[in-house]
Write an enzyme that holds these catalytic residues in place. Sequence first.
Site, short mmCIF file in Angstrom:
data_model
loop_
_atom_site.label_atom_id
_atom_site.label_comp_id
_atom_site.label_asym_id
_atom_site.label_seq_id
_atom_site.Cartn_x
_atom_site.Cartn_y
_atom_site.Cartn_z
N ASP A 8 0.87 -1.18 0.00
CA ASP A 8 0.00 0.00 0.00
C ASP A 8 0.91 1.24 0.00
O ASP A 8 2.14 1.13 -0.16
CB ASP A 8 -0.99 -0.03 1.18
CG ASP A 8 -0.33 0.24 2.53
OD1 ASP A 8 0.91 0.32 2.61
OD2 ASP A 8 -1.07 0.37 3.52
N CYS A 65 3.34 -3.04 3.98
CA CYS A 65 2.50 -1.89 4.31
C CYS A 65 3.24 -1.10 5.39
O CYS A 65 4.45 -1.28 5.56
CB CYS A 65 1.07 -2.30 4.71
SG CYS A 65 0.89 -3.26 6.21
N THR A 67 3.05 -1.27 8.66
CA THR A 67 3.50 -2.17 9.73
C THR A 67 3.77 -3.59 9.25
O THR A 67 4.39 -4.37 9.97
CB THR A 67 2.40 -2.27 10.80
OG1 THR A 67 1.20 -2.77 10.16
CG2 THR A 67 2.13 -0.93 11.45
N HIS A 98 9.96 -23.82 9.03
CA HIS A 98 8.93 -24.44 9.87
C HIS A 98 7.52 -24.28 9.31
O HIS A 98 6.69 -25.17 9.45
CB HIS A 98 8.95 -23.85 11.28
CG HIS A 98 10.17 -24.20 12.07
ND1 HIS A 98 10.21 -24.19 13.44
CD2 HIS A 98 11.42 -24.59 11.67
CE1 HIS A 98 11.41 -24.54 13.86
NE2 HIS A 98 12.17 -24.78 12.80
N HIS A 133 7.07 -30.64 10.43
CA HIS A 133 6.49 -29.34 10.08
C HIS A 133 5.43 -29.48 8.99
O HIS A 133 4.46 -28.72 8.95
CB HIS A 133 7.58 -28.37 9.64
CG HIS A 133 8.61 -28.15 10.70
ND1 HIS A 133 8.32 -27.61 11.94
CD2 HIS A 133 9.94 -28.44 10.72
CE1 HIS A 133 9.42 -27.56 12.67
NE2 HIS A 133 10.41 -28.07 11.96
C1 RB5 Z 1 -1.71 2.96 6.49
O1 RB5 Z 1 -1.73 4.17 7.17
C2 RB5 Z 1 -1.40 1.84 7.46
O2 RB5 Z 1 -2.48 1.63 8.30
C3 RB5 Z 1 -1.08 0.56 6.71
O3 RB5 Z 1 0.00 0.77 5.87
C4 RB5 Z 1 -0.71 -0.64 7.54
O4 RB5 Z 1 0.27 -0.33 8.47
C5 RB5 Z 1 -1.83 -1.36 8.14
O5 RB5 Z 1 -1.68 -2.40 8.80
#
Ligand code: RB5
Length: 146
Positions: A8, A65, A67, A98, A133
């Site tokens: 994203d 993304c 996180t 695993h 596994h």
């Molecule tokens: C976008 O702001 C953020 O929420 C997305 O990139 C991600 O971290 C969501 O899990």
Amino acid sequence: MRIALGSDHGGFLLKEEIKKYLEKKGIEYKDFGTNSTDSCDYPDIALPAAQAVASGQFDRGILICGTGIGIGIAANKVPGIRAALCHDTFSARASREHNNANILTMGERVIGRGLALDIVDVWLNTEFAGGRHQRRVEKIHQIENK
Ligand code: RB5
């Protein structure tokens, strides 16, 4: 090996770095977007990329993304996908040995480029260990049919 790559807006810049890495290594990939840092919704990227891996069109996927969490949660809704969030090389290796992870997710807002590329390198170059596994991975997929 063919890689389905996607992010994203929160992972766009790291995705571009991973593209350069894959090109340098001569690894084939398809970029499922996004194409800028303009805001978008990570499930819209995760779904087609994860389906392309689950169908066998691509061997593995790498999804980024902010996180690594949201895009991984979305990818794991696709039957046959085992997406692993890894921000260290130990987890990256274990997710292959695993869990036979077929998608790697990372967060651009969590780790730097250097560590991220090391993780990609370890993850792409580690094979599934099978054995006990295998049985566990099969049990994960039995859950999909319940
Ligand atoms: C976008 O702001 C953020 O929420 C997305 O990139 C991600 O971290 C969501 O899990």
